[in-house]
Design a protein around this motif. Sequence first.
Motif, mmCIF file in Angstrom:
data_model
loop_
_atom_site.group_PDB
_atom_site.id
_atom_site.type_symbol
_atom_site.label_atom_id
_atom_site.label_comp_id
_atom_site.label_asym_id
_atom_site.label_seq_id
_atom_site.Cartn_x
_atom_site.Cartn_y
_atom_site.Cartn_z
ATOM 1 N N LYS A 281 0.822 -1.212 0.000
ATOM 2 C CA LYS A 281 0.000 0.000 0.000
ATOM 3 C C LYS A 281 0.855 1.261 0.000
ATOM 4 O O LYS A 281 0.415 2.325 -0.445
ATOM 5 N N GLU A 282 2.084 1.165 0.493
ATOM 6 C CA GLU A 282 2.995 2.300 0.496
ATOM 7 C C GLU A 282 3.907 2.282 -0.732
ATOM 8 O O GLU A 282 4.339 3.323 -1.218
ATOM 9 N N TYR A 283 4.181 1.088 -1.222
ATOM 10 C CA TYR A 283 5.172 0.917 -2.283
ATOM 11 C C TYR A 283 4.592 1.110 -3.683
ATOM 12 O O TYR A 283 5.232 1.686 -4.559
ATOM 13 N N LEU A 284 3.353 0.664 -3.929
ATOM 14 C CA LEU A 284 2.812 0.636 -5.281
ATOM 15 C C LEU A 284 2.228 1.950 -5.802
ATOM 16 O O LEU A 284 2.368 2.246 -6.987
ATOM 17 N N PRO A 285 1.545 2.758 -4.991
ATOM 18 C CA PRO A 285 0.901 3.944 -5.573
ATOM 19 C C PRO A 285 1.901 4.893 -6.243
ATOM 20 O O PRO A 285 2.838 5.377 -5.600
ATOM 21 N N PRO A 286 1.740 5.168 -7.530
ATOM 22 C CA PRO A 286 2.689 6.051 -8.224
ATOM 23 C C PRO A 286 2.712 7.462 -7.666
ATOM 24 O O PRO A 286 3.738 8.144 -7.742
ATOM 25 N N SER A 287 1.587 7.900 -7.083
ATOM 26 C CA SER A 287 1.558 9.246 -6.506
ATOM 27 C C SER A 287 2.368 9.321 -5.223
ATOM 28 O O SER A 287 2.745 10.410 -4.783
ATOM 29 N N PHE A 288 2.683 8.168 -4.604
ATOM 30 C CA PHE A 288 3.525 8.147 -3.415
ATOM 31 C C PHE A 288 5.001 8.149 -3.806
ATOM 32 O O PHE A 288 5.819 8.815 -3.176
ATOM 33 N N GLN A 289 5.355 7.393 -4.845
ATOM 34 C CA GLN A 289 6.754 7.241 -5.225
ATOM 35 C C GLN A 289 7.249 8.383 -6.111
ATOM 36 O O GLN A 289 8.406 8.772 -6.045
ATOM 37 N N LYS A 290 6.358 8.874 -6.976
ATOM 38 C CA LYS A 290 6.715 9.942 -7.925
ATOM 39 C C LYS A 290 8.008 9.627 -8.690
ATOM 40 O O LYS A 290 8.917 10.452 -8.808
ATOM 41 N N ILE A 291 8.087 8.406 -9.214
ATOM 42 C CA ILE A 291 9.225 8.047 -10.054
ATOM 43 C C ILE A 291 8.951 8.521 -11.468
ATOM 44 O O ILE A 291 7.954 8.147 -12.088
ATOM 45 N N VAL A 292 9.832 9.368 -11.974
ATOM 46 C CA VAL A 292 9.703 9.931 -13.317
ATOM 47 C C VAL A 292 11.056 9.770 -14.007
ATOM 48 O O VAL A 292 12.067 10.274 -13.523
ATOM 49 N N PHE A 293 11.066 9.058 -15.123
ATOM 50 C CA PHE A 293 12.312 8.820 -15.834
ATOM 51 C C PHE A 293 12.855 10.082 -16.506
ATOM 52 O O PHE A 293 14.059 10.294 -16.560
ATOM 53 N N PHE A 294 11.960 10.917 -17.046
ATOM 54 C CA PHE A 294 12.380 12.029 -17.906
ATOM 55 C C PHE A 294 11.808 13.353 -17.384
ATOM 56 O O PHE A 294 10.942 13.972 -18.030
ATOM 57 N N PRO A 295 12.257 13.820 -16.228
ATOM 58 C CA PRO A 295 11.622 14.972 -15.579
ATOM 59 C C PRO A 295 11.647 16.263 -16.383
ATOM 60 O O PRO A 295 10.761 17.103 -16.221
#
Length: 322
Positions: A281-295
């Motif tokens: 529940k903490e690891y999967l939501p993209p809005s929590f991680q905000k991983i962006v390859f090409f900022p």
Amino acid sequence: MKDREQINSQIAKLEEKYKDSGQDLSSYLDGLLHQRYLTYWDYIHLDTLLSLQVPRTHFPDEEIFIMYHQITELYFKLILHEQKQLVDDKSDDVDFFIDKLRRINSYYTVLISSFGIMIKGMEREQFLQYRMALLPASGFQSAQFRMIEIYATGLENLVHVSERDNFSEADTIEDLYEHIYWKKGATDLSTGEKTLTLKQFEYRYTPRLIRIAKQVKNTTIYHKYLGLSKKQKQNASLIDALKALDVNANVNWQLMHMGSAHRYLQRDSGDIDATGGTNWKEYLPPSFQKIVFFPEIYTEEELNNWGKQWVDHMFNPNKSTH
């Protein structure tokens, strides 16, 4: 006559090819005469491939679970195959760049749509029983997915969002890797202790992942984009392909995992732990991680709201995302 001239030309080329091998062409032709015809099943090692599904329980759906993950890993390998060509390319050919990105996105499209197999293709009751024989194995331990991330962007963009402002590309690969986002997904939130799933993964793959990160330092797909001319970087098709890859890898893929986790692990009396003990529940939501390859290709507002509208739409479909 024309066919004979073509054959003679081909023979001459073969003689040129093999003259430095220590054997004459005649020896190679003898070998060709003795060689068996190639069959489809031998070429793709079909019997071996079909023997690799080895369930650990008697539940029929476990075999579906195994095959699905094996197929997923093959698609990851296809993605890496294209990424490596991009990283190694020195031409700055934008058409080549776009073509490779489109191939990668086509593989992701198949992967994302295939998650219906995981969400609807297995009986929940079977999964909750055979999963106990899989501990502590977890899809979290997919090294190829971590490699895909490393080929895509600099490690500084993969540091956990809570610490990202404290790091930059000037930091060492080792320091950046130590603070990479996915490690927190397999760490006990109350004690800070790493799960066995993470410990096993680090022991097996850390040296390899760090070696790859060093090999592609400043030559990742993102760096390839940054190195283009101003005009090339404004190519609309290229921007669209990069954004599609970001959304596919860092939003849609995670959301499909979330859908699967909700299907199998959520219940009214309290959520069930994932097989590897990951904090899904903490690891999967993209809005929590905000991983962006090409900022660089996004506005500040888009980066701040990364993934939020997709999560809202998935779990609150009647809520406006505008």
